[in-house]
Write an enzyme that holds these catalytic residues in place. Structure first.
Site, PDB file in Angstrom:
ATOM      1  N   ASN A   1       0.877  -1.173   0.000  1.00 31.04           N
ATOM      2  CA  ASN A   1       0.000   0.000   0.000  1.00 31.04           C
ATOM      3  C   ASN A   1       0.914   1.222   0.000  1.00 31.04           C
ATOM      4  O   ASN A   1       1.463   1.585   1.029  1.00 31.04           O
ATOM      5  CB  ASN A   1      -0.882  -0.038   1.260  1.00 31.04           C
ATOM      6  CG  ASN A   1      -1.720   1.221   1.425  1.00 31.04           C
ATOM      7  OD1 ASN A   1      -1.837   2.016   0.487  1.00 31.04           O
ATOM      8  ND2 ASN A   1      -2.303   1.397   2.600  1.00 31.04           N
TER       9      ASN A   1
ATOM     10  N   HIS B   1      -9.521   1.833   4.447  1.00 34.24           N
ATOM     11  CA  HIS B   1      -8.277   1.967   5.221  1.00 34.24           C
ATOM     12  C   HIS B   1      -8.487   3.017   6.331  1.00 34.24           C
ATOM     13  O   HIS B   1      -9.192   4.003   6.129  1.00 34.24           O
ATOM     14  CB  HIS B   1      -7.136   2.393   4.297  1.00 34.24           C
ATOM     15  CG  HIS B   1      -5.800   2.302   4.962  1.00 34.24           C
ATOM     16  ND1 HIS B   1      -5.365   3.247   5.850  1.00 34.24           N
ATOM     17  CD2 HIS B   1      -4.829   1.372   4.897  1.00 34.24           C
ATOM     18  CE1 HIS B   1      -4.165   2.897   6.305  1.00 34.24           C
ATOM     19  NE2 HIS B   1      -3.817   1.754   5.740  1.00 34.24           N
TER      20      HIS B   1
ATOM     21  N   GLU C   1      -5.788  -4.387  10.540  1.00 28.64           N
ATOM     22  CA  GLU C   1      -4.764  -3.367  10.749  1.00 28.64           C
ATOM     23  C   GLU C   1      -5.100  -2.554  11.995  1.00 28.64           C
ATOM     24  O   GLU C   1      -5.849  -1.557  11.905  1.00 28.64           O
ATOM     25  CB  GLU C   1      -4.722  -2.420   9.547  1.00 28.64           C
ATOM     26  CG  GLU C   1      -4.328  -3.088   8.260  1.00 28.64           C
ATOM     27  CD  GLU C   1      -3.644  -2.102   7.315  1.00 28.64           C
ATOM     28  OE1 GLU C   1      -2.555  -2.416   6.852  1.00 28.64           O
ATOM     29  OE2 GLU C   1      -4.197  -1.012   7.082  1.00 28.64           O
TER      30      GLU C   1
ATOM     31  N   GLY D   1       2.310   2.412  10.774  1.00 24.14           N
ATOM     32  CA  GLY D   1       3.364   3.418  10.655  1.00 24.14           C
ATOM     33  C   GLY D   1       4.038   3.734  11.975  1.00 24.14           C
ATOM     34  O   GLY D   1       4.712   4.750  12.112  1.00 24.14           O
TER      35      GLY D   1
HETATM   36  P1  PGA Z   1       2.682   0.431   7.676  1.00 22.94           P
HETATM   37  O1  PGA Z   1       1.252   0.676   7.029  1.00 22.94           O
HETATM   38  O2  PGA Z   1       3.213  -0.866   7.110  1.00 22.94           O
HETATM   39  O3  PGA Z   1       3.492   1.612   7.281  1.00 22.94           O
HETATM   40  O4  PGA Z   1       2.484   0.323   9.153  1.00 22.94           O
HETATM   41  C1  PGA Z   1       0.369  -0.379   6.808  1.00 22.94           C
HETATM   42  C2  PGA Z   1      -0.905   0.137   6.193  1.00 22.94           C
HETATM   43  O5  PGA Z   1      -1.355   1.208   6.593  1.00 22.94           O
HETATM   44  O6  PGA Z   1      -1.497  -0.503   5.312  1.00 22.94           O
END
Ligand code: PGA
Length: 250
Positions: free
Chosen positions: A9, A101, A172, A178
């Site tokens: 993503n 998301h 998630e 993040g």
């Molecule tokens: P990340 O994001 O791997 O940077 O934690 C995952 C996502 O939001 O799909």
């Protein structure tokens, strides 16, 4: 054993078309026969990347690789400024789309009712939807039970009145995205199991991905679980070397 799915993503990255194309080409070279790879990119890059993808397919080099979008609007066409619906995406060769998301929910004000409209539309158009669900930190602090309750309620609302269609769920937890601080593989697997059980009656064996700070070091810990069918990767998917580590670790 069924193949695992590693989905990238890219979010609002990178900042130029040239960079996007370079990144796509670097990532498209990574191969693992046990893994399908999906690259979800900003919709404005889909034409260019779709063309590169079709070239790979023509040359027999696209096995296990697909491209996807990060969102789709629930109307096909009409006076919806900025809207990009599933028909437009399909015309660019897209077969997968991320829906709901947590960043769309946060920054673009998407409610469960809106996510439900999007799910209905993309599934009716035959795309595979990757529906993102996950609890905020305050809920996880109350414990596993509370987090599971939150996610079950999201699934009920986001999939209301939907009986069929190609659905993948990405678990998630919002606090892990993040953050460099992922959910424990144990918690992720427990949630994946809850999601599968919740949806089994309607959609059969639904694939569940884990997402949130997945990297080349920890990816294998999640994907080793029989209930986790792959990963949705944000930050680490923007670095071809790190993304390669993830794909190779499976
Ligand atoms: P990340 O994001 O791997 O940077 O934690 C995952 C996502 O939001 O799909």
């Amino acid at each position: 054993m069924a193949k695992k799915l590693v989905a990238a993503n890219w979010k609002e990255n990178p900042s130029t078309k040239a960079h996007a194309l370079r990144l796509f080409k670097a990532v498209a070279e990574i191969r693992n026969p046990r893994v399908n790879v999906l690259i979800c990119v900003p919709s404005v890059f889909l034409e260019e990347i779709g063309a590169a993808y079709r070239t790979l397919r023509r040359d027999g080099q696209a096995g296990g690789l697909a491209i996807g979008a990060e969102d789709a609007f629930w109307e096909e066409r009409g006076p919806f400024t900025g809207g990009v619906g599933p028909k437009i995406l399909r015309s660019l060769g897209v077969r997968y789309v991320i829906i709901g998301h947590s960043e769309r929910r946060k920054w673009f004000g998407e409610t469960d009712a809106m996510v439900n409209l999007k799910m209905k539309r993309v599934l009716a158009d035959g795309l595979t939807a990757i529906l993102c669900v996950g609890e905020p930190r305050a809920v996880r602090r109350k414990g596993r039970r509370a987090a599971e309750e939150f996610v079950r309620s999201q699934l009920a609302k986001d999939l209301q009145h939907i009986r069929t269609g190609k659905v993948i769920v990405a678990y998630e937890p919002i606090w892990a995205i993040g953050a460099g601080r992922p959910a424990s593989p144990d918690d992720a697997a427990a949630m994946a199991c809850v999601i599968k059980k919740t949806l089994a009656g309607r959609f059969g064996n639904v694939k569940v991905l884990y997402g949130g700070s997945v990297d080349g070091v920890n990816a294998g810990d999640y994907i080793a679980s029989k209930d986790i069918d792959g990963a949705l990767v944000g930050g680490a998917s923007l670095r071809a070397g790190e993304f390669k580590k993830i794909i190779k670790s499976i």
